[in-house]
Write a protein that holds these residues in place. Structure first.
Motif, PDB file in Angstrom:
ATOM      1  N   SER A   3       0.816  -1.218   0.000  1.00 20.87           N
ATOM      2  CA  SER A   3       0.000   0.000   0.000  1.00 20.87           C
ATOM      3  C   SER A   3       0.851   1.270   0.000  1.00 20.87           C
ATOM      4  CB  SER A   3      -0.935   0.009   1.208  1.00 20.87           C
ATOM      5  OG  SER A   3      -0.181  -0.015   2.405  1.00 20.87           O
ATOM      6  N   GLU A  16       2.484   3.558  -3.680  1.00 26.94           N
ATOM      7  CA  GLU A  16       1.920   4.729  -4.357  1.00 26.94           C
ATOM      8  C   GLU A  16       2.536   6.042  -3.876  1.00 26.94           C
ATOM      9  OE1 GLU A  16      -2.584   3.570  -5.573  1.00 26.94           O
ATOM     10  OE2 GLU A  16      -2.221   3.889  -3.447  1.00 26.94           O
ATOM     11  N   GLU A  17       3.108   6.057  -2.709  1.00 28.65           N
ATOM     12  CA  GLU A  17       3.694   7.288  -2.152  1.00 28.65           C
ATOM     13  C   GLU A  17       4.985   7.702  -2.858  1.00 28.65           C
ATOM     14  OE1 GLU A  17       4.225   6.586   2.027  1.00 28.65           O
ATOM     15  OE2 GLU A  17       2.151   5.942   2.275  1.00 28.65           O
ATOM     16  N   ASN A  56       5.612   8.158  -6.112  1.00 25.92           N
ATOM     17  CA  ASN A  56       5.488   8.734  -7.455  1.00 25.92           C
ATOM     18  C   ASN A  56       6.342   9.996  -7.557  1.00 25.92           C
ATOM     19  OD1 ASN A  56       3.759   6.855  -8.553  1.00 25.92           O
ATOM     20  ND2 ASN A  56       1.914   7.957  -7.989  1.00 25.92           N
ATOM     21  N   ASP A 110       3.420   5.990 -11.246  1.00 25.69           N
ATOM     22  CA  ASP A 110       1.960   6.024 -11.266  1.00 25.69           C
ATOM     23  C   ASP A 110       1.365   4.631 -11.095  1.00 25.69           C
ATOM     24  OD1 ASP A 110      -0.504   7.195 -11.271  1.00 25.69           O
ATOM     25  OD2 ASP A 110      -0.689   7.270 -13.453  1.00 25.69           O
ATOM     26  N   ASP A 169      -1.027   2.053  -9.440  1.00 21.31           N
ATOM     27  CA  ASP A 169      -2.329   2.001  -8.792  1.00 21.31           C
ATOM     28  C   ASP A 169      -2.465   0.625  -8.150  1.00 21.31           C
ATOM     29  OD1 ASP A 169      -4.935   2.197  -7.958  1.00 21.31           O
ATOM     30  OD2 ASP A 169      -5.793   2.234  -9.975  1.00 21.31           O
ATOM     31  N   ILE A 170      -2.296   0.560  -6.827  1.00 21.16           N
ATOM     32  CA  ILE A 170      -2.319  -0.754  -6.177  1.00 21.16           C
ATOM     33  C   ILE A 170      -3.700  -1.387  -6.196  1.00 21.16           C
ATOM     34  CG2 ILE A 170      -0.351  -0.228  -4.711  1.00 21.16           C
ATOM     35  CD1 ILE A 170      -2.515  -0.294  -2.386  1.00 21.16           C
TER      36      ILE A 170
END
Length: 181
Positions: free
Chosen positions: A105, A108-109, A111, A125, A127-128
């Protein structure tokens, strides 16, 4: 008589296959619906740098399979680009290269915002929510390397499962930048 025996044989095999598939499907998924369930609480002694070295040396059988698959590709340039992404390799003279063990999770941080013409684009980019089989609470190795200059952006990333050593996602990109207007 032979026809009836043959039909009974086919019916028996069909039922056993159907019964077997439903059992295997239930066994493959955990209670929460993920093939790769949370392993947040487990302790893995291998460090990120040790895993990176193991990738480069093809220590694990799963990485040997990747290597054999890509070494057989006909186009040498395409082959090496894929190999450096699938069996992650830091980019030479990269602006940024890092390796981290994080939860899925948290990927995504990381990017990076790229100024591309008159717009801003994130890279990688990821998207989990797209990866429905992997729990957001699963430990992963995240490798990321990019070079950002005034003329171009090149980047590559790879996400490996800490427990199984299997690659979950990977990619690379090249974007020439247009001159400012």
């Amino acid at each position: 008589m032979k026809k009836l025996t043959f039909i009974a044989y086919i019916l028996t095999i069909s039922l056993s296959v159907l019964m077997g598939n439903s059992v295997n499907t239930k066994a493959a998924y955990s209670d929460n619906g993920y093939i790769n369930p949370s392993n947040k609480e487990k302790v893995f002694s291998e460090t990120v740098d040790e895993f990176y070295k193991a990738i480069r040396e093809l220590k694990y059988p799963v990485h040997q399979v990747y290597y054999q698959k890509y070494i057989q590709m006909p186009n040498q340039e395409q082959r090496h680009r894929h190999l450096d992404t699938k069996l992650f390799k830091d980019m030479p003279d990269a602006s940024v290269s890092f390796r981290k063990k994080v939860l899925f999770s948290e990927v995504e941080e990381f990017n990076y915002l790229i100024f591309y013409g008159n717009s801003i684009r994130p890279y990688p980019d990821i998207d989990i929510s797209y990866h429905k089989a992997v729990s957001p609470e699963r430990q992963v190795y995240f490798f990321y390397s990019f070079k950002d200059t005034a003329k171009e952006f090149m980047g590559r990333y790879a996400i490996y499962d800490v427990e199984t050593k299997v690659i979950l996602a990977a990619g690379n990109t090249y974007m020439p930048k247009s001159p400012p207007k």
